[in-house]
Scaffold this active site. Structure first.
Site, mmCIF file in Angstrom:
data_model
loop_
_atom_site.group_PDB
_atom_site.id
_atom_site.type_symbol
_atom_site.label_atom_id
_atom_site.label_comp_id
_atom_site.label_asym_id
_atom_site.label_seq_id
_atom_site.Cartn_x
_atom_site.Cartn_y
_atom_site.Cartn_z
ATOM 1 N N ASP A 13 4.499 -8.268 -4.657
ATOM 2 C CA ASP A 13 3.165 -8.291 -5.215
ATOM 3 C C ASP A 13 3.274 -8.005 -6.714
ATOM 4 O OD1 ASP A 13 0.233 -8.084 -5.214
ATOM 5 O OD2 ASP A 13 0.543 -5.919 -5.400
ATOM 6 N N ASP A 15 0.095 -6.992 -9.125
ATOM 7 C CA ASP A 15 -0.840 -6.000 -9.659
ATOM 8 C C ASP A 15 -0.738 -4.666 -8.937
ATOM 9 O OD1 ASP A 15 -2.539 -7.283 -11.786
ATOM 10 O OD2 ASP A 15 -2.788 -8.756 -10.188
ATOM 11 N N ASP A 187 1.433 -3.057 -2.289
ATOM 12 C CA ASP A 187 0.663 -1.817 -2.327
ATOM 13 C C ASP A 187 -0.697 -1.884 -1.646
ATOM 14 O OD1 ASP A 187 -0.605 -3.458 -4.275
ATOM 15 O OD2 ASP A 187 -1.285 -1.682 -5.382
#
Length: 281
Positions: A13, A15, A187
């Site tokens: 991922d 961001d 996250d």
């Protein structure tokens, strides 16, 4: 498929994972609806009362700022995970592909990657993400979802499977793929489909079998809550220094991936199996 196989493939991922701030949340909190309103939407998404796609679109639509000004704002404020450059260097030296699988927008990710890591990284790191439609010289803009029919907007599991197929890997399930380990680093809620896919490809239901993939879930974030709730095998990390240390043990020292899995059924069963074996010696 080429016999010169990489020792691993990294899907990550962007961001809040590679970067310390989530660029889309940062724009929404400071230029759009504000943090309290965004967090209410986040709660609805986490509780499966609102799709990630629709909630994310609502957040972005609250931002009146022209797109080029949004990028300039992010370039001034978004910081890189302190361990990522060393992690990137390790992967580059070992011929380990890094593939960004993001629910963000490609122009923003590219601009930040160039600014934070360098132009070379843009040519070395593949980006699979949503796009953006821009009108009136950037005054009006909207997200263009990679998978508009998916409730994620971008189905990361689909992108991973497509990547594996396009590069000659049989979805990580054939004998030809043995020894190629896959890592996913994330996250949040948008990482759920990617996390579930890795668990499926690893056949994590069998505690006697060495896993071929490992999910890294960031400390204190929603992905860990999802993994615990849905029994998805994961290992926790604080920054990419943690990720690199664990990857080195797996790739260089040949440690079993099973030994890194936390708070999940596979970890518990593996430990129970180990205790049984030791007691019969």
């Amino acid at each position: 498929m080429s016999t010169d196989l990489p020792p691993a493939i990294v899907f990550t991922d962007w961001d809040g994972t590679v970067t310390l701030q989530d660029s889309n949340d940062y724009l929404t909190d400071n230029l759009g609806m504000g943090q309290p309103a965004r967090l209410k939407i986040n709660d609805l998404i986490f509780d499966n009362k609102l799709s990630f796609r629709d909630g994310f679109k609502e957040m972005l639509e609250s931002i009146p700022t022209p797109f080029n000004e949004c990028i300039e704002y992010l370039l001034k404020n978004v910081k890189l995970d302190p361990g990522f450059k060393e992690f990137y260097k390790f992967c580059h030296e070992r011929n380990i592909p890094i593939v960004v699988v993001s629910s963000g927008m490609t122009p923003i990710i590219t601009a930040l990657l160039t600014n934070l890591v360098g132009q070379e990284a843009v040519s070395k790191i593949e980006i699979l993400s949503n796009d953006v439609r821009i009108d009136d010289n950037g005054k009006n803009w909207e997200i263009v979802f990679k998978d508009p029919d998916s409730h994620f907007g971008h189905d990361k599991s689909k992108s991973i499977l497509n990547y594996l197929k396009q590069h000659g890997y049989s979805n990580g399930t054939s004998d030809d793929d043995q020894g190629i380990k896959m890592f996913y680093i994330g996250d949040g809620v948008s990482d759920k489909s990617g996390a579930e896919l890795l668990a499926k490809l690893s056949d994590s239901s069998d505690p006697t079998k060495d896993l071929q993939s490992l999910l890294f879930a960031k400390h204190g974030k929603d992905l860990i809550k999802i993994c615990i709730r849905d029994n998805i095998p994961f290992t926790e990390f604080n920054d990419f220094g943690d990720v690199l240390n664990k990857m080195k043990k797996i790739i260089d020292d040949n440690d079993s991936i099973n030994s890194f899995v936390e708070n999940s059924k596979i970890a518990k069963e593996s430990e129970e199996l180990k205790n049984v074996k030791e007691s019969t010696k």
